[in-house]
Design an enzyme around this catalytic site. Sequence first.
Site, mmCIF file in Angstrom:
data_model
loop_
_atom_site.group_PDB
_atom_site.id
_atom_site.type_symbol
_atom_site.label_atom_id
_atom_site.label_comp_id
_atom_site.label_asym_id
_atom_site.label_seq_id
_atom_site.Cartn_x
_atom_site.Cartn_y
_atom_site.Cartn_z
ATOM 1 N N HIS A 1 57.504 -96.601 -32.702
ATOM 2 C CA HIS A 1 56.917 -97.749 -33.438
ATOM 3 C C HIS A 1 55.850 -98.645 -32.439
ATOM 4 O O HIS A 1 54.640 -98.722 -32.542
ATOM 5 C CB HIS A 1 57.357 -98.881 -34.313
ATOM 6 C CG HIS A 1 57.790 -98.283 -35.604
ATOM 7 N ND1 HIS A 1 58.645 -97.214 -35.624
ATOM 8 C CD2 HIS A 1 57.598 -98.813 -36.915
ATOM 9 C CE1 HIS A 1 59.018 -97.007 -36.959
ATOM 10 N NE2 HIS A 1 58.337 -97.848 -37.832
ATOM 11 N N ASP B 1 65.244 -98.072 -41.239
ATOM 12 C CA ASP B 1 63.850 -97.665 -41.436
ATOM 13 C C ASP B 1 63.911 -97.149 -42.722
ATOM 14 O O ASP B 1 64.698 -96.434 -43.226
ATOM 15 C CB ASP B 1 63.110 -96.689 -40.496
ATOM 16 C CG ASP B 1 61.780 -96.665 -40.747
ATOM 17 O OD1 ASP B 1 61.035 -97.332 -39.818
ATOM 18 O OD2 ASP B 1 61.345 -95.959 -41.608
ATOM 19 N N ARG C 1 51.882 -95.962 -47.284
ATOM 20 C CA ARG C 1 51.832 -97.163 -47.530
ATOM 21 C C ARG C 1 50.612 -97.938 -47.195
ATOM 22 O O ARG C 1 49.845 -97.403 -46.218
ATOM 23 C CB ARG C 1 52.699 -98.260 -46.837
ATOM 24 C CG ARG C 1 54.039 -98.049 -47.062
ATOM 25 C CD ARG C 1 55.219 -98.902 -46.642
ATOM 26 N NE ARG C 1 56.465 -98.877 -47.195
ATOM 27 C CZ ARG C 1 57.706 -98.792 -46.376
ATOM 28 N NH1 ARG C 1 57.723 -99.498 -45.412
ATOM 29 N NH2 ARG C 1 58.861 -98.640 -47.207
ATOM 30 N N SER D 1 59.239 -101.907 -46.437
ATOM 31 C CA SER D 1 59.970 -101.852 -45.269
ATOM 32 C C SER D 1 61.353 -102.300 -45.296
ATOM 33 O O SER D 1 61.849 -103.251 -45.985
ATOM 34 C CB SER D 1 59.320 -102.500 -43.869
ATOM 35 O OG SER D 1 60.126 -102.937 -43.132
ATOM 36 N N ARG E 1 62.679 -103.882 -42.641
ATOM 37 C CA ARG E 1 62.772 -104.693 -41.711
ATOM 38 C C ARG E 1 63.647 -106.112 -42.116
ATOM 39 O O ARG E 1 63.463 -106.844 -42.934
ATOM 40 C CB ARG E 1 61.243 -105.148 -41.085
ATOM 41 C CG ARG E 1 60.603 -105.969 -42.203
ATOM 42 C CD ARG E 1 59.078 -106.017 -41.647
ATOM 43 N NE ARG E 1 58.396 -104.787 -41.717
ATOM 44 C CZ ARG E 1 57.019 -104.395 -41.970
ATOM 45 N NH1 ARG E 1 56.341 -105.522 -41.988
ATOM 46 N NH2 ARG E 1 56.720 -103.172 -41.727
HETATM 47 C C1 MIC Z 1 57.424 -99.260 -42.188
HETATM 48 O O1 MIC Z 1 56.872 -98.258 -42.466
HETATM 49 O O2 MIC Z 1 57.152 -100.299 -42.664
HETATM 50 C C2 MIC Z 1 58.337 -99.544 -40.952
HETATM 51 C C3 MIC Z 1 57.480 -100.046 -39.818
HETATM 52 O O3 MIC Z 1 58.553 -98.286 -40.552
HETATM 53 C C4 MIC Z 1 59.509 -100.123 -41.588
HETATM 54 C C5 MIC Z 1 60.419 -100.500 -40.354
HETATM 55 C C6 MIC Z 1 60.027 -101.726 -39.767
HETATM 56 O O4 MIC Z 1 59.375 -102.801 -40.157
HETATM 57 O O5 MIC Z 1 60.265 -101.795 -38.508
HETATM 58 C C7 MIC Z 1 60.249 -99.501 -42.663
HETATM 59 O O6 MIC Z 1 59.796 -98.798 -43.289
HETATM 60 O O7 MIC Z 1 61.471 -99.742 -42.793
HETATM 61 FE FE1 SF4 Z 2 56.476 -95.081 -38.975
HETATM 62 FE FE2 SF4 Z 2 56.994 -96.239 -40.942
HETATM 63 FE FE3 SF4 Z 2 54.678 -95.517 -40.788
HETATM 64 FE FE4 SF4 Z 2 56.783 -93.786 -41.025
HETATM 65 S S1 SF4 Z 2 55.832 -95.323 -42.653
HETATM 66 S S2 SF4 Z 2 55.091 -93.575 -39.454
HETATM 67 S S3 SF4 Z 2 58.305 -95.004 -39.996
HETATM 68 S S4 SF4 Z 2 55.320 -97.112 -39.503
#
Ligand code: MIC
Ligand code: SF4
Length: 645
Positions: free
Chosen positions: A66, A120, A380, A539, A541
């Site tokens: 990341h 994640d 997303r 996420s 997180r």
């Molecule tokens: C995301 O796609 O939003 C992330 C970044 O991969 C997150 C994890 C994070 O916030 O570190 C996730 O999907 O859980």
């Molecule tokens: Fe990385 Fe999350 Fe994006 Fe997947 S969705 S590429 S884990 S930031």
Amino acid sequence: MARGTVVQKIIEAHFVEGSREPGKPVAIRIDQTLTQDATGTMAYLELEAMGVPKVKTELSVSYVDHNMMQNGPENRNDHLYLQSVAAAKGVRFSPPGNGICHQVHLERFGVPGRTLIGSDSHTPTGGGIGMLAIGAGGLDVALAMAGKPFRIPYPKVIGVKLTGKLAPWCAAKDVILKLLSILTTKGNVGSIVEYFGPGVATLTVPQRATITNMGAELGVTTSVFPSDESTRVFLKAQKREQDFVPLAADADAEYDQVIEIALDEIEPLAACPSSPDNIKTIRELAGKKVGQVLIGSCTNSSYRDLAMVAMTLKGRKVSDSVTLSIAPGSRQVLEMLARNGMLADIIAAGARILETGCGPCIGQGQSPADDTVTVRTFNRNFAGRTGTKGDQAYLVSPETAVAIALAGEFIDPRTTGIEYPHVVEPEVFEINDNMIQLPGGSGEIVRKRTIGAPPVNQPLPDELDGVVVIKVGDKITTDHIMPAGIHLKHRSNIPVYAKVVFECFNEPGKPTFAERAAAVRDSGRAGVIVGRDSYGQGSSREHAAICPMFLGVKVVAALAIERIHSANLVNFGIVPLFFANPADYDAIEESDSLVFHKLREQLKPGETVRGELTKADGTKKEILFRHRLSDEDIQIILAGGMLNL
Ligand code: MIC
Ligand code: SF4
């Protein structure tokens, strides 16, 4: 209730204790864990705080994918901590450059029939290879590494019956976009999606993984495919045939709900701004000008996807009105494209090659210009996630993305006149694990100044004198609560990261959310967040719980709270409550006070919680809340969070 499903079989094989009644908690044994750097530092700090000398799982892997921009020393400090703590605790380490956790895990470590939890939310990618793969907060992953079982609500199983075969230019991505248009991102908490039917056999493991990956956006616990001949072929090509186990639902399996999708009727689709379930056909969007196309992310990074892109670009030129950037999801894929010459075709067509990793998917660079359309193969498109306020992000398949990159505008890829490239799946992938570091060594942990300790909460007070610090609407994602992008580098430093909680709702010239919450905390009162439907989407997180906790928030009251976020709130001692009477949401305003008398006594499984609302003019109203906390959850909350227990 569902019977004879793949989901049920994996749960039975891992059952530790609990219920088999949908909605009631069941504890399952966890075979594998994964972490990524943005959530991983907290997970390993928590593992250290628990005093666990070595992980107890079959396999645990720590990935760095990341935070790779390294603007300032913070990111690299994190990497060094992660590398050293992995070596010390018995965890394999996949360093920056080796690839996105989900893609690499699928290629090199996923095993059908096994359980995996990852810090994640896209961990369900492993469902493509027949794993029960679930996203969780870092603390839950740390507990699994410590050998503790993982609790989920015993799932309802939504069976998705696939028939037919995808037509040229129609992709696995369009299948999950179709399902998102049916099930939406709301209301699926506590369910698992299981794919079955004759169409399954027509999809390769990477295509299945695209579908289970973006299944995260449905808000389900996970998604899973059976393990069959395609799975064996994939594992064989990864030189891991010995990991193959067949796994299928019984012929007379029953699902709680069945949805049928005819693959031959699937057409190219897009998720429009700013929600993954805002689906339109590409036909409807045709002609719309596009400024940027991005290909990659854990959803669409397989060899097949990028080879298809390379073959389409070969001998052609990306439109002058767009920039096309490609971030390969794994080093395996990048190395293969480099060796077979396809990378040269991509470069010759005018694409920008980005580092292997999450990159722009998490707002690490490549923000689009103001008032322009960006088209991405990601999962997303929450408002602002690109790093540009007011962004217009569309999510599409690689097929559609490459067609748009050539045309400079939305175009149905079936109408370009380009022949659909037939990608031959490699009989053997390029196997090169030389970057995966095995545990061992001196055991010394590298802890630079930016690596903080996980903050610890106080036990829940009996008289909770609350103040509503913010009231928000429907579908608040964890990106709204805890922005990533340029702030991502502060993930290991809670006091700094907490300054940007709810940053997108701050107004110029007025105190920020963080300032208001800290003032409430410092006056000895408790912060309350009021949300509406589907609070905490997206996420995993846990910072979306830790940072509000650090700012003194003790209660989140909403109409519905998503699974991972709700578990994170509990883990950090914040009480997740639901309005018993939805109309009460309208009665509450920011700055109102909300007092809970004898809250510790009030919190009993299944019982209503009473709060006393006092408005600015002194009028009072009793508000009733429900909760879904188990006995164990309540113990955690009373203690002020899992680490105190
Ligand atoms: C995301 O796609 O939003 C992330 C970044 O991969 C997150 C994890 C994070 O916030 O570190 C996730 O999907 O859980
Ligand atoms: Fe990385 Fe999350 Fe994006 Fe997947 S969705 S590429 S884990 S930031």
